[in-house]
Design a protein around this motif. Structure first.
Motif, PDB file in Angstrom:
ATOM      1  N   GLY A   3       0.787  -1.221   0.000  1.00  0.00           N
ATOM      2  CA  GLY A   3       0.000   0.000   0.000  1.00  0.00           C
ATOM      3  C   GLY A   3       0.821   1.273   0.000  1.00  0.00           C
ATOM      4  N   LEU A   4       2.068   1.215  -0.446  1.00  0.00           N
ATOM      5  CA  LEU A   4       2.932   2.387  -0.412  1.00  0.00           C
ATOM      6  C   LEU A   4       3.131   3.039  -1.778  1.00  0.00           C
ATOM      7  CD1 LEU A   4       5.706   0.987   1.967  1.00  0.00           C
ATOM      8  CD2 LEU A   4       3.777   2.464   2.569  1.00  0.00           C
ATOM      9  N   ASP A   5       2.583   2.466  -2.829  1.00  0.00           N
ATOM     10  CA  ASP A   5       2.819   2.973  -4.179  1.00  0.00           C
ATOM     11  C   ASP A   5       2.502   4.456  -4.325  1.00  0.00           C
ATOM     12  OD1 ASP A   5       3.582   0.454  -4.876  1.00  0.00           O
ATOM     13  OD2 ASP A   5       1.833   0.010  -6.096  1.00  0.00           O
ATOM     14  N   HIS A   6       1.458   4.930  -3.670  1.00  0.00           N
ATOM     15  CA  HIS A   6       1.048   6.323  -3.810  1.00  0.00           C
ATOM     16  C   HIS A   6       2.071   7.307  -3.235  1.00  0.00           C
ATOM     17  CE1 HIS A   6      -0.134   5.444   0.318  1.00  0.00           C
ATOM     18  NE2 HIS A   6      -0.170   6.745   0.523  1.00  0.00           N
ATOM     19  N   LEU A   7       3.053   6.825  -2.492  1.00  0.00           N
ATOM     20  CA  LEU A   7       4.057   7.694  -1.894  1.00  0.00           C
ATOM     21  C   LEU A   7       5.201   8.041  -2.846  1.00  0.00           C
ATOM     22  CD1 LEU A   7       4.375   6.020   1.625  1.00  0.00           C
ATOM     23  CD2 LEU A   7       3.060   8.055   1.007  1.00  0.00           C
ATOM     24  N   PHE A   8       5.274   7.369  -3.981  1.00  0.00           N
ATOM     25  CA  PHE A   8       6.403   7.536  -4.871  1.00  0.00           C
ATOM     26  C   PHE A   8       5.988   8.113  -6.215  1.00  0.00           C
ATOM     27  CE2 PHE A   8       7.260   4.178  -1.882  1.00  0.00           C
ATOM     28  CZ  PHE A   8       8.530   4.475  -1.441  1.00  0.00           C
ATOM     29  N   THR A   9       6.778   9.067  -6.702  1.00  0.00           N
ATOM     30  CA  THR A   9       6.562   9.621  -8.036  1.00  0.00           C
ATOM     31  C   THR A   9       7.059   8.631  -9.080  1.00  0.00           C
ATOM     32  OG1 THR A   9       6.855  11.851  -7.203  1.00  0.00           O
ATOM     33  CG2 THR A   9       7.141  11.538  -9.572  1.00  0.00           C
ATOM     34  N   LYS A  10       8.256   8.104  -8.847  1.00  0.00           N
ATOM     35  CA  LYS A  10       8.872   7.190  -9.798  1.00  0.00           C
ATOM     36  C   LYS A  10       9.943   6.395  -9.078  1.00  0.00           C
ATOM     37  CE  LYS A  10      11.066   7.168 -14.335  1.00  0.00           C
ATOM     38  NZ  LYS A  10      11.571   7.967 -15.439  1.00  0.00           N
ATOM     39  N   ILE A  11      10.054   5.134  -9.413  1.00  0.00           N
ATOM     40  CA  ILE A  11      11.127   4.298  -8.885  1.00  0.00           C
ATOM     41  C   ILE A  11      12.032   3.962 -10.058  1.00  0.00           C
ATOM     42  CG2 ILE A  11      11.721   2.095  -7.826  1.00  0.00           C
ATOM     43  CD1 ILE A  11       8.990   2.258  -6.372  1.00  0.00           C
ATOM     44  N   ILE A  12      13.291   4.308  -9.919  1.00  0.00           N
ATOM     45  CA  ILE A  12      14.254   4.070 -10.986  1.00  0.00           C
ATOM     46  C   ILE A  12      15.187   2.965 -10.502  1.00  0.00           C
ATOM     47  CG2 ILE A  12      16.075   5.089 -12.392  1.00  0.00           C
ATOM     48  CD1 ILE A  12      14.707   7.844 -11.743  1.00  0.00           C
ATOM     49  N   THR A  13      15.077   1.805 -11.129  1.00  0.00           N
ATOM     50  CA  THR A  13      15.890   0.666 -10.721  1.00  0.00           C
ATOM     51  C   THR A  13      16.020  -0.301 -11.887  1.00  0.00           C
ATOM     52  OG1 THR A  13      16.166  -1.018  -9.007  1.00  0.00           O
ATOM     53  CG2 THR A  13      13.931  -0.657  -9.829  1.00  0.00           C
ATOM     54  N   ASN A  14      16.893  -1.257 -11.731  1.00  0.00           N
ATOM     55  CA  ASN A  14      17.009  -2.299 -12.742  1.00  0.00           C
ATOM     56  C   ASN A  14      15.726  -3.125 -12.745  1.00  0.00           C
ATOM     57  OD1 ASN A  14      19.746  -1.773 -13.551  1.00  0.00           O
ATOM     58  ND2 ASN A  14      20.391  -2.622 -11.613  1.00  0.00           N
ATOM     59  N   PRO A  15      15.194  -3.430 -13.931  1.00  0.00           N
ATOM     60  CA  PRO A  15      13.979  -4.246 -13.980  1.00  0.00           C
ATOM     61  C   PRO A  15      14.240  -5.668 -13.486  1.00  0.00           C
ATOM     62  CG  PRO A  15      14.809  -3.798 -16.200  1.00  0.00           C
ATOM     63  CD  PRO A  15      15.669  -3.031 -15.245  1.00  0.00           C
ATOM     64  N   ALA A  16      13.261  -6.231 -12.809  1.00  0.00           N
ATOM     65  CA  ALA A  16      13.413  -7.578 -12.259  1.00  0.00           C
ATOM     66  C   ALA A  16      12.070  -8.297 -12.266  1.00  0.00           C
ATOM     67  CB  ALA A  16      13.964  -7.499 -10.840  1.00  0.00           C
ATOM     68  N   HIS A  17      12.149  -9.611 -12.236  1.00  0.00           N
ATOM     69  CA  HIS A  17      10.930 -10.426 -12.139  1.00  0.00           C
ATOM     70  C   HIS A  17      11.288 -11.772 -11.514  1.00  0.00           C
ATOM     71  CE1 HIS A  17      12.645 -12.159 -15.810  1.00  0.00           C
ATOM     72  NE2 HIS A  17      11.937 -13.235 -15.534  1.00  0.00           N
ATOM     73  N   PHE A  18      10.281 -12.417 -10.966  1.00  0.00           N
ATOM     74  CA  PHE A  18      10.451 -13.754 -10.423  1.00  0.00           C
ATOM     75  C   PHE A  18       9.980 -14.764 -11.459  1.00  0.00           C
ATOM     76  CE2 PHE A  18      10.205 -11.230  -6.533  1.00  0.00           C
ATOM     77  CZ  PHE A  18      11.257 -11.764  -5.800  1.00  0.00           C
ATOM     78  N   ASP A  19      10.723 -15.841 -11.626  1.00  0.00           N
ATOM     79  CA  ASP A  19      10.300 -16.894 -12.549  1.00  0.00           C
ATOM     80  C   ASP A  19       9.366 -17.874 -11.831  1.00  0.00           C
ATOM     81  OD1 ASP A  19      11.884 -18.673 -11.072  1.00  0.00           O
ATOM     82  OD2 ASP A  19      13.517 -18.697 -12.543  1.00  0.00           O
ATOM     83  N   ASP A  20       8.955 -18.907 -12.549  1.00  0.00           N
ATOM     84  CA  ASP A  20       8.008 -19.891 -11.994  1.00  0.00           C
ATOM     85  C   ASP A  20       8.560 -20.648 -10.790  1.00  0.00           C
ATOM     86  OD1 ASP A  20       6.201 -19.184 -13.949  1.00  0.00           O
ATOM     87  OD2 ASP A  20       6.831 -20.786 -15.318  1.00  0.00           O
ATOM     88  N   GLN A  21       9.876 -20.710 -10.666  1.00  0.00           N
ATOM     89  CA  GLN A  21      10.495 -21.387  -9.527  1.00  0.00           C
ATOM     90  C   GLN A  21      10.781 -20.424  -8.361  1.00  0.00           C
ATOM     91  OE1 GLN A  21      11.896 -22.056 -12.799  1.00  0.00           O
ATOM     92  NE2 GLN A  21      10.372 -23.689 -12.842  1.00  0.00           N
ATOM     93  N   GLY A  22      10.362 -19.175  -8.497  1.00  0.00           N
ATOM     94  CA  GLY A  22      10.559 -18.202  -7.433  1.00  0.00           C
ATOM     95  C   GLY A  22      11.930 -17.546  -7.425  1.00  0.00           C
ATOM     96  N   ARG A  23      12.716 -17.763  -8.487  1.00  0.00           N
ATOM     97  CA  ARG A  23      14.035 -17.141  -8.571  1.00  0.00           C
ATOM     98  C   ARG A  23      13.904 -15.727  -9.127  1.00  0.00           C
ATOM     99  NH1 ARG A  23      16.558 -22.283 -11.487  1.00  0.00           N
ATOM    100  NH2 ARG A  23      14.726 -21.741 -12.697  1.00  0.00           N
ATOM    101  N   LEU A  24      14.662 -14.821  -8.558  1.00  0.00           N
ATOM    102  CA  LEU A  24      14.651 -13.434  -9.003  1.00  0.00           C
ATOM    103  C   LEU A  24      15.640 -13.249 -10.148  1.00  0.00           C
ATOM    104  CD1 LEU A  24      13.736 -10.476  -8.566  1.00  0.00           C
ATOM    105  CD2 LEU A  24      15.646 -10.245  -6.954  1.00  0.00           C
ATOM    106  N   HIS A  25      15.188 -12.647 -11.237  1.00  0.00           N
ATOM    107  CA  HIS A  25      16.025 -12.328 -12.394  1.00  0.00           C
ATOM    108  C   HIS A  25      16.080 -10.810 -12.523  1.00  0.00           C
ATOM    109  CE1 HIS A  25      16.179 -16.455 -14.025  1.00  0.00           C
ATOM    110  NE2 HIS A  25      15.012 -16.550 -13.401  1.00  0.00           N
TER     111      HIS A  25
END
Length: 161
Positions: A3-25
């Motif tokens: 519930g904190l999204d409304h506090l930020f104008t923009k987040i600048i970071t490397n894009p990431a996602h979790f795969d089907d095994q729960g590993r972060l890429h």
């Protein structure tokens, strides 16, 4: 997001996602398929924080920018901030919150001519809280809310934090 999204104008970071095994890429912000950002300061090849901060600063009028960092890749954005004399009549201006005894402090002290904003060194989160309370004249007993987007209330300065 808790519930904190409304506090930020923009987040600048490397894009990431979790795969089907729960590993972060994690991918590069400036991908290998894109032109390098070409910054001559000590930025990481995958992200020039200075360029990204400058685009955010240029996107609208800000009363004050407070940048907090601790490493060499925080030096470039620190050089983008103007001095307090070029901002507001009340003397309030841009601030660099640099973590003491780490690489950003070293870069600032080696190249002071490149820094125009006020620099405040901090060692602990308690120091940062005290600094922010002081900058915004918030009594220490009053709860502090950290916001990333500009505040639109009358009499409250807009800024990036």
């Amino acid at each position: 997001t808790h519930g904190l999204d409304h506090l930020f104008t923009k987040i600048i970071t490397n894009p990431a996602h979790f795969d089907d095994q729960g590993r972060l890429h994690v991918a590069r912000y400036h991908g290998l398929d894109k032109e390098p950002h070409g910054c001559s300061l000590p930025c990481h090849p995958n992200l020039c924080k200075g360029r990204e901060l400058q685009m955010l600063i240029d996107s609208q009028a800000w009363d004050q920018v407070i940048y907090m960092g601790d490493s060499t890749n925080d030096f470039c954005p620190s050089t983008r901030l103007l001095s307090s004399s070029s901002l507001l009549d009340d003397g309030r201006g841009n601030i660099i919150l640099a973590r003491a005894n780490l690489l950003l402090e070293k870069e600032i002290k080696e190249h002071p001519e490149m820094i125009k904003a006020k620099v405040i060194y901090w060692e602990s989160p308690t120091d940062v809280l005290s600094i922010i309370q002081s900058v915004f004249a918030i009594p220490s007993a009053k709860p502090l809310a950290f916001a990333k987007k500009p505040v639109e209330e009358p009499g409250v300065p807009k800024g990036i934090f």
